[in-house]
Design a protein around this motif. Structure first.
Motif, PDB file in Angstrom:
ATOM      1  N   ARG A  51      30.613  16.874  42.405  1.00  0.00           N
ATOM      2  CA  ARG A  51      30.042  17.459  41.185  1.00  0.00           C
ATOM      3  C   ARG A  51      30.847  17.026  39.969  1.00  0.00           C
ATOM      4  NH1 ARG A  51      29.740  22.547  42.764  1.00  0.00           N
ATOM      5  NH2 ARG A  51      31.840  23.006  42.063  1.00  0.00           N
ATOM      6  N   GLU A  52      32.159  17.157  40.051  1.00  0.00           N
ATOM      7  CA  GLU A  52      33.055  16.726  38.969  1.00  0.00           C
ATOM      8  C   GLU A  52      34.389  16.347  39.588  1.00  0.00           C
ATOM      9  OE1 GLU A  52      34.982  18.297  34.816  1.00  0.00           O
ATOM     10  OE2 GLU A  52      33.183  19.270  35.573  1.00  0.00           O
ATOM     11  N   SER A  53      34.658  15.056  39.602  1.00  0.00           N
ATOM     12  CA  SER A  53      35.862  14.544  40.252  1.00  0.00           C
ATOM     13  C   SER A  53      37.125  15.044  39.548  1.00  0.00           C
ATOM     14  CB  SER A  53      35.841  13.019  40.249  1.00  0.00           C
ATOM     15  OG  SER A  53      37.010  12.532  40.842  1.00  0.00           O
ATOM     16  N   PRO A  54      38.046  15.657  40.310  1.00  0.00           N
ATOM     17  CA  PRO A  54      39.285  16.156  39.694  1.00  0.00           C
ATOM     18  C   PRO A  54      40.291  15.025  39.475  1.00  0.00           C
ATOM     19  CG  PRO A  54      39.330  16.567  42.040  1.00  0.00           C
ATOM     20  CD  PRO A  54      37.980  15.967  41.737  1.00  0.00           C
ATOM     21  N   GLU A  55      41.154  15.205  38.501  1.00  0.00           N
ATOM     22  CA  GLU A  55      42.240  14.251  38.278  1.00  0.00           C
ATOM     23  C   GLU A  55      43.316  14.434  39.351  1.00  0.00           C
ATOM     24  OE1 GLU A  55      43.347  13.987  33.918  1.00  0.00           O
ATOM     25  OE2 GLU A  55      41.972  15.710  33.965  1.00  0.00           O
ATOM     26  N   TYR A  56      43.515  15.691  39.759  1.00  0.00           N
ATOM     27  CA  TYR A  56      44.533  16.038  40.743  1.00  0.00           C
ATOM     28  C   TYR A  56      43.911  16.916  41.820  1.00  0.00           C
ATOM     29  CZ  TYR A  56      47.767  14.573  37.077  1.00  0.00           C
ATOM     30  OH  TYR A  56      48.429  13.854  36.127  1.00  0.00           O
ATOM     31  N   ALA A  57      44.502  16.888  43.006  1.00  0.00           N
ATOM     32  CA  ALA A  57      44.059  17.772  44.082  1.00  0.00           C
ATOM     33  C   ALA A  57      45.276  18.220  44.882  1.00  0.00           C
ATOM     34  CB  ALA A  57      43.055  17.068  44.992  1.00  0.00           C
ATOM     35  N   VAL A  58      45.227  19.466  45.342  1.00  0.00           N
ATOM     36  CA  VAL A  58      46.246  20.025  46.223  1.00  0.00           C
ATOM     37  C   VAL A  58      45.491  20.427  47.484  1.00  0.00           C
ATOM     38  CG1 VAL A  58      47.961  21.831  46.547  1.00  0.00           C
ATOM     39  CG2 VAL A  58      47.601  20.840  44.266  1.00  0.00           C
ATOM     40  N   VAL A  59      45.852  19.816  48.612  1.00  0.00           N
ATOM     41  CA  VAL A  59      45.085  19.962  49.846  1.00  0.00           C
ATOM     42  C   VAL A  59      45.968  20.512  50.953  1.00  0.00           C
ATOM     43  CG1 VAL A  59      43.809  18.662  51.611  1.00  0.00           C
ATOM     44  CG2 VAL A  59      43.567  18.042  49.193  1.00  0.00           C
ATOM     45  N   ASP A  60      45.490  21.572  51.613  1.00  0.00           N
ATOM     46  CA  ASP A  60      46.172  22.125  52.783  1.00  0.00           C
ATOM     47  C   ASP A  60      45.922  21.195  53.965  1.00  0.00           C
ATOM     48  OD1 ASP A  60      47.483  23.837  54.548  1.00  0.00           O
ATOM     49  OD2 ASP A  60      45.753  25.165  54.783  1.00  0.00           O
ATOM     50  N   LEU A  61      46.932  20.948  54.765  1.00  0.00           N
ATOM     51  CA  LEU A  61      46.793  20.048  55.904  1.00  0.00           C
ATOM     52  C   LEU A  61      45.943  20.661  57.013  1.00  0.00           C
ATOM     53  CD1 LEU A  61      47.688  17.355  57.229  1.00  0.00           C
ATOM     54  CD2 LEU A  61      49.550  18.644  58.255  1.00  0.00           C
ATOM     55  N   ARG A  62      46.206  21.900  57.356  1.00  0.00           N
ATOM     56  CA  ARG A  62      45.519  22.553  58.484  1.00  0.00           C
ATOM     57  C   ARG A  62      44.500  23.549  57.973  1.00  0.00           C
ATOM     58  NH1 ARG A  62      46.372  19.926  63.244  1.00  0.00           N
ATOM     59  NH2 ARG A  62      48.517  19.260  63.307  1.00  0.00           N
ATOM     60  N   MET A  63      43.226  23.233  58.225  1.00  0.00           N
ATOM     61  CA  MET A  63      42.135  24.136  57.865  1.00  0.00           C
ATOM     62  C   MET A  63      41.149  24.144  59.029  1.00  0.00           C
ATOM     63  SD  MET A  63      41.358  23.031  53.920  1.00  0.00           S
ATOM     64  CE  MET A  63      41.301  21.274  54.260  1.00  0.00           C
ATOM     65  N   PRO A  64      40.360  25.195  59.143  1.00  0.00           N
ATOM     66  CA  PRO A  64      39.331  25.178  60.183  1.00  0.00           C
ATOM     67  C   PRO A  64      38.367  24.021  59.940  1.00  0.00           C
ATOM     68  CG  PRO A  64      39.560  27.370  59.222  1.00  0.00           C
ATOM     69  CD  PRO A  64      40.381  26.443  58.400  1.00  0.00           C
ATOM     70  N   GLY A  65      37.917  23.386  61.003  1.00  0.00           N
ATOM     71  CA  GLY A  65      37.004  22.248  60.837  1.00  0.00           C
ATOM     72  C   GLY A  65      37.793  20.981  60.583  1.00  0.00           C
ATOM     73  N   HIS A  66      37.398  20.247  59.556  1.00  0.00           N
ATOM     74  CA  HIS A  66      38.060  18.986  59.215  1.00  0.00           C
ATOM     75  C   HIS A  66      39.480  19.230  58.711  1.00  0.00           C
ATOM     76  CE1 HIS A  66      34.463  16.482  59.585  1.00  0.00           C
ATOM     77  NE2 HIS A  66      33.799  17.489  59.041  1.00  0.00           N
ATOM     78  N   SER A  67      40.369  18.297  58.999  1.00  0.00           N
ATOM     79  CA  SER A  67      41.762  18.442  58.570  1.00  0.00           C
ATOM     80  C   SER A  67      41.939  18.011  57.127  1.00  0.00           C
ATOM     81  CB  SER A  67      42.676  17.606  59.459  1.00  0.00           C
ATOM     82  OG  SER A  67      42.596  16.233  59.091  1.00  0.00           O
ATOM     83  N   GLY A  68      43.077  18.381  56.568  1.00  0.00           N
ATOM     84  CA  GLY A  68      43.415  17.958  55.217  1.00  0.00           C
ATOM     85  C   GLY A  68      43.572  16.450  55.112  1.00  0.00           C
ATOM     86  N   LEU A  69      43.999  15.798  56.193  1.00  0.00           N
ATOM     87  CA  LEU A  69      44.118  14.342  56.168  1.00  0.00           C
ATOM     88  C   LEU A  69      42.748  13.689  55.995  1.00  0.00           C
ATOM     89  CD1 LEU A  69      46.808  13.683  58.935  1.00  0.00           C
ATOM     90  CD2 LEU A  69      47.112  13.707  56.450  1.00  0.00           C
ATOM     91  N   GLU A  70      41.735  14.230  56.671  1.00  0.00           N
ATOM     92  CA  GLU A  70      40.377  13.713  56.496  1.00  0.00           C
ATOM     93  C   GLU A  70      39.910  13.941  55.064  1.00  0.00           C
ATOM     94  OE1 GLU A  70      37.856  14.297  60.427  1.00  0.00           O
ATOM     95  OE2 GLU A  70      39.085  16.081  59.989  1.00  0.00           O
ATOM     96  N   LEU A  71      40.276  15.090  54.507  1.00  0.00           N
ATOM     97  CA  LEU A  71      39.881  15.395  53.134  1.00  0.00           C
ATOM     98  C   LEU A  71      40.563  14.458  52.138  1.00  0.00           C
ATOM     99  CD1 LEU A  71      38.229  17.088  51.217  1.00  0.00           C
ATOM    100  CD2 LEU A  71      40.063  18.799  51.231  1.00  0.00           C
ATOM    101  N   VAL A  72      41.833  14.136  52.362  1.00  0.00           N
ATOM    102  CA  VAL A  72      42.527  13.176  51.490  1.00  0.00           C
ATOM    103  C   VAL A  72      41.741  11.873  51.458  1.00  0.00           C
ATOM    104  CG1 VAL A  72      44.594  11.727  51.262  1.00  0.00           C
ATOM    105  CG2 VAL A  72      44.833  14.163  51.750  1.00  0.00           C
ATOM    106  N   ARG A  73      41.420  11.363  52.629  1.00  0.00           N
ATOM    107  CA  ARG A  73      40.670  10.100  52.739  1.00  0.00           C
ATOM    108  C   ARG A  73      39.336  10.180  51.995  1.00  0.00           C
ATOM    109  NH1 ARG A  73      38.737   9.836  58.313  1.00  0.00           N
ATOM    110  NH2 ARG A  73      37.158  11.147  57.379  1.00  0.00           N
ATOM    111  N   ASP A  74      38.606  11.278  52.201  1.00  0.00           N
ATOM    112  CA  ASP A  74      37.265  11.382  51.628  1.00  0.00           C
ATOM    113  C   ASP A  74      37.282  11.701  50.137  1.00  0.00           C
ATOM    114  OD1 ASP A  74      36.370  10.691  54.118  1.00  0.00           O
ATOM    115  OD2 ASP A  74      35.868  12.728  54.716  1.00  0.00           O
TER     116      ASP A  74
END
Length: 185
Positions: A51-74
């Motif tokens: 919707r609106e790409s952020p300049e920065y992101a803070v991502v938790d590594l362990r979440m239910p479902g997809h991991s934070g590493l997958e989220l970093v990549r995507d």
């Protein structure tokens, strides 16, 4: 030199399944003049980023479902300019290397506050110092074992019997180990 609106109010996407932490960090970033978007999981984070790409992101590594590493990549597939810091309560050298290899600019252990996160973003924008001010302290053997057990348990969706089988130990031995507090670093 003129400043753009985004330089005056940088945007950050906070992704963590812990609602209390997510809202506490969001409030702290807002108090510092940041535009904040929060998400509880992988899917909500990607919807927000598209919707609106952020300049920065803070991502938790362990979440239910997809991991934070997958989220970093995507997230980086959505916008390669997004600067990402990964937070985790299950830090290890292997996941640190994976996060950086996927494009995260830094990696912090929980608990981390907004000042720690801002410092991590700032460190990532500067050239590395010739002599690092902080030395890497390897975790103790007991801490490494505790992290590995919890990583296997998380990968087993909390199923103690399955985790014990993967670890090659008896289920009761695993239960006893899980009752202990994490060893200090």
């Amino acid at each position: 030199m003129s400043t753009t609106a985004s330089e005056q109010h940088p945007s950050v996407l906070l992704v963590d399944d812990d609602a209390t932490l997510r809202e506490r960090l969001g409030r702290a970033f807002r108090e510092r003049g940041w535009e904040v978007t929060t998400a509880a999981d992988y899917e909500a984070a990607l919807v927000a980023a598209r919707r609106e790409s952020p300049e920065y992101a803070v991502v938790d590594l362990r979440m239910p479902g997809h991991s934070g590493l997958e989220l970093v990549r995507d997230l980086l597939a959505v916008d390669a300019a997004t600067r990402i810091v990964v937070l985790t309560g299950y830090g290890s050298i292997a996941t640190t290397v994976d996060a950086i290899r996927l494009g995260a600019v830094n990696y912090l252990p929980k608990p981390a506050d907004v000042d720690d996160i801002l410092a991590a973003f700032a460190r990532a924008t500067h050239e590395p110092a010739v002599a690092a001010p902080e030395t890497l302290q390897a975790p103790s053997l007991a801490r490494a074992e505790w992290e590995h057990i919890h990583r296997v348990l998380a990968d087993s969706a909390g199923n103690i019997s399955e985790a014990a089988r993967k670890l090659g130990i008896h289920r009761r031995s695993l239960q006893r180990k899980l009752q202990k507090y994490p060893p200090s670093r």
